[in-house]
Motif scaffolding. Sequence first.
Motif, mmCIF file in Angstrom:
data_model
loop_
_atom_site.group_PDB
_atom_site.id
_atom_site.type_symbol
_atom_site.label_atom_id
_atom_site.label_comp_id
_atom_site.label_asym_id
_atom_site.label_seq_id
_atom_site.Cartn_x
_atom_site.Cartn_y
_atom_site.Cartn_z
ATOM 1 N N GLY A 184 0.800 -1.218 0.000
ATOM 2 C CA GLY A 184 0.000 0.000 0.000
ATOM 3 C C GLY A 184 0.833 1.268 0.000
ATOM 4 O O GLY A 184 0.426 2.294 0.566
ATOM 5 N N VAL A 185 2.015 1.203 -0.637
ATOM 6 C CA VAL A 185 2.866 2.395 -0.732
ATOM 7 C C VAL A 185 3.182 2.679 -2.197
ATOM 8 O O VAL A 185 2.969 1.827 -3.069
ATOM 9 N N LYS A 186 3.694 3.865 -2.448
ATOM 10 C CA LYS A 186 4.064 4.264 -3.800
ATOM 11 C C LYS A 186 5.544 4.631 -3.855
ATOM 12 O O LYS A 186 6.073 5.290 -2.959
ATOM 13 N N MET A 187 6.208 4.190 -4.923
ATOM 14 C CA MET A 187 7.573 4.623 -5.219
ATOM 15 C C MET A 187 7.619 5.001 -6.688
ATOM 16 O O MET A 187 6.842 4.470 -7.500
ATOM 17 N N GLN A 188 8.514 5.909 -7.040
ATOM 18 C CA GLN A 188 8.628 6.367 -8.411
ATOM 19 C C GLN A 188 9.727 5.589 -9.141
ATOM 20 O O GLN A 188 10.880 5.582 -8.705
ATOM 21 N N HIS A 189 9.352 4.961 -10.253
ATOM 22 C CA HIS A 189 10.327 4.203 -11.039
ATOM 23 C C HIS A 189 11.071 5.133 -11.987
ATOM 24 O O HIS A 189 10.455 5.901 -12.730
ATOM 25 N N VAL A 190 12.389 5.062 -11.947
ATOM 26 C CA VAL A 190 13.227 5.824 -12.873
ATOM 27 C C VAL A 190 13.755 4.840 -13.913
ATOM 28 O O VAL A 190 14.604 4.004 -13.609
#
Length: 329
Positions: A183-189
């Motif tokens: 239930g978390v968000k991370m930004q993919h580079v």
Amino acid sequence: MSHPFCHIVPLRRRSVLLGGAALLGMLSSPAWSQEVARIYVGFAAGGVTDLAARLLAPALSAELGQTFIVENRPGASSALAIKAVEGSAPASHTFVLYPTLALLGFLLNGQQPALDRITPISLLYEQFAVLAINPQVAGLENVRTLQDLLQVAKAKAGTLTYTSSGVGSTGHLAMEWVCSLAGVKMQHVPYKGGAPAVTDVLGGHVGTIFADSTIIAPHVKSGKVRALAINYPVRVPGFAEVPTVAEQGFKEVSAVPWVVLAGPPGMSDAAADRMAAAVSRVLAKPDIAQSMQEQNMVPRHSTPRETRQLMQRDMLAWRKIIEDNGIKL
């Protein structure tokens, strides 16, 4: 089926009987066929998949009394090599090393992998990805577990970045899978390949990477990055102190990268079974198993039925992650 890393996973009793029957068949006839058999590889010479094919070809030649050669047809995530087999006659001796990457390539382009246009024969090997961080990056100094990383990501409200070998890579999809469950968000580079991704992680431009073990291992050993988790069912040599993703609360993340051997569509059950039995004997050879393990390949074999079930199961799992997260090339 168990997952010991350093030993070939044993065939089920039915498969063992099949192997014995195939061996007796070999003893009664000097060669399976006089036709030269081709193993297509969808990558350029020198890579891990190519190495596996070049270990397999001479060993199969010895097992079956038939000449096997490797032909490289790189491009389109192995789609070109797969098409060469899809267009072959059922009785032709043409095979392809079909990787998870090809399955993902079709799914990411909104296509359905045409598994009815090939005959799955056997697993050849699995691989594992490593989740690692650069502890010199601000905010990650005290991160030592997957749960630690997710807590940081939660606190940063979706702004924490990570990278992988590229959009739609198994590292990218596995991280999105974990984040969805947590239930978390991370930004993919995104990067075009593992090498530039690792370079920027070492440089501190991105703090986290989830990628193939072969590109991460040297930097874990040097201490430049810290391994948090591996995406494999069991712990592995070289990373014995690193817990699996499942151990850290995410047993649902079950799919791992693999390569299977596939034949032409409509291949007879007898031919597919005989080929699968030959593969199991080849992978049981200590020198071949060791050569594969040195390249972080985990030798595995399976029956044709098990292979098809694996491909179908993982196709559904990866497709759900891709669709749920709106991932496109």
